[in-house]
Design an enzyme around this catalytic site. Structure first.
Site, PDB file in Angstrom:
ATOM      1  N   LYS A  58       6.049   5.871  -2.269  1.00 60.61           N
ATOM      2  CA  LYS A  58       5.173   5.565  -1.126  1.00 60.61           C
ATOM      3  C   LYS A  58       3.945   6.456  -1.225  1.00 60.61           C
ATOM      4  O   LYS A  58       3.868   7.529  -0.628  1.00 60.61           O
ATOM      5  CB  LYS A  58       5.927   5.801   0.184  1.00 60.61           C
ATOM      6  CG  LYS A  58       5.361   5.003   1.349  1.00 60.61           C
ATOM      7  CD  LYS A  58       5.591   3.527   1.166  1.00 60.61           C
ATOM      8  CE  LYS A  58       5.059   2.713   2.337  1.00 60.61           C
ATOM      9  NZ  LYS A  58       5.141   1.276   2.105  1.00 60.61           N
ATOM     10  N   SER A  67       5.665  -3.904   1.978  1.00 66.87           N
ATOM     11  CA  SER A  67       5.964  -2.979   3.068  1.00 66.87           C
ATOM     12  C   SER A  67       6.272  -3.771   4.337  1.00 66.87           C
ATOM     13  O   SER A  67       7.210  -4.555   4.362  1.00 66.87           O
ATOM     14  CB  SER A  67       4.797  -2.008   3.257  1.00 66.87           C
ATOM     15  OG  SER A  67       5.254  -0.805   3.814  1.00 66.87           O
TER      16      SER A  67
END
Length: 596
Positions: free
Chosen positions: A193, A392
């Site tokens: 991330k 996401s």
């Protein structure tokens, strides 16, 4: 004095008369546009569809305001992917249209998959036996990728063809913030991330480099193969040409020798080629249809049978619509939930296809949309069609579907959560000398001030990390339930990692590679529709009449002017503004997917 008053009175009368005449002309124009809006384009025999590979293609384009058009303020170069694909299909079905002329090309696509879908539609058009030719003064890389599907490719004798591969550099602002005394405090789950790294590192992490290289290579190889197949070359040949030189600076004769184009010519000669294709004489006019014309052509396919809703969810996922002047489309959590609840209750809708093109955004809004989709799925089949990016939060809202389709170049995954809090103590206290003191009733009453301004805030960060960790666990549970996998299996391919759809297929993040049409067919199959069916798009586009009569201020003109003024700095400035308005908890892609 009397003469002066006469002149003044005459001038005032002239101004009033001019205003009245202008108002009447404006109303006539407005009525004319309203009347023409309800009509349709008449296609003449022996016509050609002219598709200009200039401007920007996004998932959908809202209809412009006619007042802006009259004043010359409208951005006429923003096209909707849905409009382009629909127009190519209609051109295929119209017997009077003999071919497509691609004129390019500096075209910006919102993602590699959008370019691929346009190219696939053009390839399908060719399968009908009709012709495609392309010409440009200069071909940028993505425009050439699309144009390479043509039967013949022409280039200006002094033109340029840019093929350079995929890649790019990211900006790391940590050094600047250190000088200013600002420190960003990341809280995240998932080593891939990487959104937070632009303000916490000075270079790319190994994990981010790994995922970027993987999907960039995948997209590049897909582009090379498509170009090579159309040009009857080997993908390795083209790749070698790109590696051996800067092709944008090559002699145009080199493009010809490398078989990337068919002929060098000046612009006026392309008309001769088109006339030959149409069997016209030198003095004959070419019947041309623009994209705007094609959008007015009625489709040959009639709306018969059962209705399948195609709901477009594109843009960043946000909690509420910002009042900012920025005009980018957003997925507003509360609005989408309301729309989905209506579709769930609509007995005329037999199945729903969710068209997702989103990098994610607010984790809270994403979860609310997921919940509404899960409720909808309990009443009727739900199929997802992924566009350019469904990552996401965009993947979270996709996960409850009965079946997930993705384009080969779709970017997906990025299952992870993060939060990012700036700390200004180094600037405010150390450099400017401002100190703080106060009272409170409870230990963590001032946790927000401490996160942003305190030298020591490890306890507050520990609580926030627990909050983010819980969010990630919820994300894993959502995907696990939707994809029929264990949480351990999901975690293994999650951790914020971005996947190309071709790589996401074997790890079960998607079910099949396919188009929006494939998703609609699957939805009809799951709904057990035996007769005819038709897709119906939701939500309806905002028309210029809605905008005009509602007196809404979308900010498109100001946004367009700002885009022109800032140039390449536009996106970073916009991103900074968005950061001020975002929810603390984010599930979003760390970088842009824009392609030129």
């Amino acid at each position: 004095m009397k003469e002066f008053l006469k002149m003044m009175f005459a001038t005032m009368c002239g101004i009033i008369l001019l205003s009245v005449i202008t108002g009447i002309l404006f109303m006539i124009s407005l009525v004319g546009m309203i009347a023409s809006d309800s009509g349709s384009t008449k296609v003449k025999d022996n016509s050609v569809f002219v598709l200009k590979l200039n401007g920007t293609i996004s998932e959908r384009a809202e209809e412009g305001n006619p007042l802006s058009m009259i004043l010359g303020q409208a951005n006429m170069e923003v096209m909707g992917l849905d409009d382009v694909l629909s127009s190519i299909r209609k051109a295929k079905d119209e017997e009077e249209i003999k071919g497509i002329y691609l004129e390019g090309g500096v075209m910006s696509f919102d993602s590699p998959a959008s370019a691929q879908q346009v190219r696939d539609a053009l390839e399908d058009f060719k399968q009908s036996g009709k012709w495609i030719i392309a010409y440009a003064d200069n071909y940028m890389q993505t425009s050439y990728y699309v144009a390479s599907v043509a039967d013949s490719i022409f280039l200006n004798k002094t033109g340029m063809l840019e093929l350079k591969g995929l890649g790019g550099k990211s900006e790391y602002m940590t050094g600047l913030y250190e000088k200013l005394g600002i420190k960003y405090q990341p809280v995240r789950v998932g080593k891939y991330k990487s959104y937070v790294e632009s303000v916490t590192r000075k270079d790319m992490s190994p994990e981010d480099r790994e995922q970027r290289e993987a999907f960039q290579q995948g997209i590049w190889q897909h582009m090379l193969k498509s170009i090579a197949d159309s040009r009857k070359l080997q993908a390795q040949q083209i790749d070698q040409m790109v590696s051996d030189s800067i092709m944008a600076f090559a002699n145009p004769e080199d493009y010809l020798q490398g078989k990337l184009i068919d002929r060098l010519m000046y612009p006026e000669h392309i008309k001769e080629v088109i006339k030959q294709k149409l069997g016209l004489g030198e003095d004959d006019d070419i019947n041309q249809l623009t994209l705007a014309d094609m959008m007015g052509v009625k489709s040959k396919k009639k709306e018969k049978g059962d209705k399948i809703a195609v709901y477009y969810a594109y843009g960043e996922i946000v909690d509420e619509l910002s009042s900012s002047f920025m005009s980018e489309h957003s997925i507003v959590g509360s609005t989408v939930v309301e729309d989905l609840n209506k579709l769930a209750k609509d007995d005329d809708v037999k199945a729903v296809v969710l068209r997702v093109n989103s990098p994610g955004g607010s984790a809270v809004a994403s979860e609310q949309i997921w919940h509404a989709l899960k409720n909808l799925k309990a009443k009727k089949p739900l199929v997802v069609s992924m566009g350019g990016v469904a990552a996401s939060g965009g993947y979270m809202i996709s996960s409850p579907a009965d079946y997930i389709f993705a384009e080969p170049t779709t970017i997906t995954g990025s299952i992870g959560i993060f939060g990012l809090i700036p700390n200004f103590s180094g600037l405010v206290t150390d450099k400017l000398g401002v100190t703080f003191d106060g009272t409170k009733t409870n230990r963590y009453t001032d946790f927000e001030e401490n996160l942003v301004l305190a030298k020591e805030n490890s306890e507050e960060l520990k609580f926030m990390q627990s909050y983010v960790t819980r969010g990630y666990d919820t994300f894993l549970t959502i995907v696990s339930d939707g994809r029929k996998l264990t949480k351990e299996q999901v975690h293994e391919v999650a951790q914020g990692r971005v996947w190309l759809a071709t790589d996401a297929l074997p790890i079960k993040l998607v079910d099949k590679l396919g188009s929006l049409d494939d998703a609609v067919k699957k939805a009809a199959e799951l709904a057990k529709i035996e007769g005819e069916y038709y897709p119906c798009n939701y939500p309806g586009k905002t028309t210029w009449k809605d905008t005009f009569f509602a007196n809404e201020k979308k900010g498109s003109y100001l946004d367009g002017e700002l885009r022109n003024f800032l140039g390449e700095l536009y996106e970073p400035v916009l991103e900074l503004r968005r950061d001020q308005q975002r929810n603390r908890l984010q599930a979003r892609l760390p970088y842009s997917t824009l392609m030129k």
